[in-house]
Each structure stands twice: as structure tokens, then as C-alpha cells.
Design an enzyme around this catalytic site. Structure first.
Site, mmCIF file in Angstrom:
data_model
loop_
_atom_site.group_PDB
_atom_site.id
_atom_site.type_symbol
_atom_site.label_atom_id
_atom_site.label_comp_id
_atom_site.label_asym_id
_atom_site.label_seq_id
_atom_site.Cartn_x
_atom_site.Cartn_y
_atom_site.Cartn_z
ATOM 1 N N GLY A 14 0.308 -2.970 -2.413
ATOM 2 C CA GLY A 14 -0.784 -3.755 -2.991
ATOM 3 C C GLY A 14 -0.634 -3.860 -4.491
ATOM 4 O O GLY A 14 0.430 -4.225 -4.985
ATOM 5 N N SER A 15 -1.688 -3.498 -5.210
ATOM 6 C CA SER A 15 -1.671 -3.616 -6.667
ATOM 7 C C SER A 15 -0.560 -2.785 -7.303
ATOM 8 O O SER A 15 -0.062 -3.137 -8.376
ATOM 9 C CB SER A 15 -3.027 -3.212 -7.245
ATOM 10 O OG SER A 15 -3.334 -1.876 -6.895
ATOM 11 N N LEU A 16 -0.138 -1.704 -6.659
ATOM 12 C CA LEU A 16 0.930 -0.870 -7.212
ATOM 13 C C LEU A 16 2.315 -1.509 -7.085
ATOM 14 O O LEU A 16 3.295 -0.951 -7.577
ATOM 15 C CB LEU A 16 0.918 0.517 -6.564
ATOM 16 C CG LEU A 16 -0.277 1.389 -6.937
ATOM 17 C CD1 LEU A 16 -0.291 2.667 -6.102
ATOM 18 C CD2 LEU A 16 -0.273 1.720 -8.420
ATOM 19 N N GLU A 81 -6.037 6.110 -5.949
ATOM 20 C CA GLU A 81 -6.341 5.611 -4.603
ATOM 21 C C GLU A 81 -7.677 6.134 -4.089
ATOM 22 O O GLU A 81 -8.272 5.536 -3.199
ATOM 23 C CB GLU A 81 -5.210 5.953 -3.631
ATOM 24 C CG GLU A 81 -3.893 5.289 -3.978
ATOM 25 C CD GLU A 81 -3.928 3.777 -3.920
ATOM 26 O OE1 GLU A 81 -4.920 3.191 -3.443
ATOM 27 O OE2 GLU A 81 -2.963 3.156 -4.365
#
Length: 152
Positions: A14-16, A81
Site C-alpha cells: 500500500g502506502s509503503l 501500521e
């Protein structure tokens, strides 16, 4: 006498996957490789800009593996997270090296039957619509944890 340093690998989806987000959290960009996580699905979450994955037979999630993650960096990712995700050990397929299998860690949505999960989350759409605001939030998060400042 020096102690041993444990290095981890983490599958991100995802965003990572955005280097700028990782740089704000870890103050560096680790070595990466493209990978696929079989038997999972990446969902959008109502009211959120980031995704969740949960097990789903015959589906797969594309992402990348971050290599050489230290214990301290893993703790930062755990904090980032938060409690909505559980860190689990999974097996991914490295797509750049003829589908070599790799045991790694990833963050799985804790609430498997969450009614707020829907559809399929799209990284490119996220980059266009939400990345700028997400970077601001990530920078504030890093400052709250007193992480070293990254030059973005």
C-alpha cells in the site's frame, strides 16, 4: 563485544510502496524487489486512503519487499501500521527472479470480516489523489515518534 543484528524483510502493498513514505519513516530507502503475495486480496477501506489485505483463495496482491529492515525499523513499521494490522509471516514470490519464493513479514488487516472492506485498492490512484496528504500525515507521525528527520 558486538551483538548480532537481526535483519528482516517486509512485504509492502500500500502506502509503503511509495519511497517517500518509507524515507520519512526509516530515514532511508532500503533495497527492494517486486513481489506477489498469493492467496490474499487488497481491499479499499471505507473512509480510509490506505488498503487492507486479508486471505482470499486464488487471488494475489502485487507489491514489493523491503530488505535489510532492522529491529528498530520493524518497530517503527509496527507503530505506523497500528493495532488495525497484525504482522504475520507469509511466503511471497519475487517477480524479478523467476518467481523465487521468500519467507517475509507483512501486515494483515486484523478484522477479517470487516464490512468496511470493499473492491480493490489501486496504488496509482492513491498516488494521484492522496499521496500528498498522506506524506504530511506520515511526517507528523515521524515527528511524534521523534524519528530522525528525512530530507523530503
Amino acid at each position: 563485544m558486538s551483538g548480532t543484528v537481526t535483519m528482516h524483510s517486509v512485504f509492502v502493498y500500500g502506502s509503503l510502496m511509495a519511497d517517500d513514505v518509507v524515507r520519512l519513516l526509516l530515514n532511508r530507502i532500503p533495497q527492494t524487489a517486486s513481489a506477489t503475495l498469493p492467496d490474499f486480496h487488497r481491499f479499499s477501506i471505507k473512509g480510509r486512503v490506505y488498503p487492507a489485505i486479508i486471505p482470499a483463495k486464488s487471488d494475489k496482491v502485487s507489491g514489493k519487499v523491503l530488505f535489510g529492515i532492522t529491529d528498530d525499523e520493524l518497530n517503527v513499521l509496527d507503530e505506523f501500521e497500528d493495532v488495525e494490522y497484525e504482522r504475520e509471516n507469509v511466503q511471497v514470490l519475487l517477480t524479478d527472479s523467476s518467481d523465487e519464493k521468500l519467507q517475509t513479514k507483512t501486515y494483515v488487516w486484523a478484522k477479517k470480516d470487516d464490512p468496511d472492506l470493499y473492491g480493490t485498492w489501486d496504488f496509482e490512484e492513491w498516488k494521484q489523489l492522496h499521496m500528498e496528504g498522506f506524506l504530511k500525515m506520515t511526517k507528523e507521525f515521524a515527528e511524534e515518534l521523534n524519528l530522525p528527520k528525512s530530507e523530503i
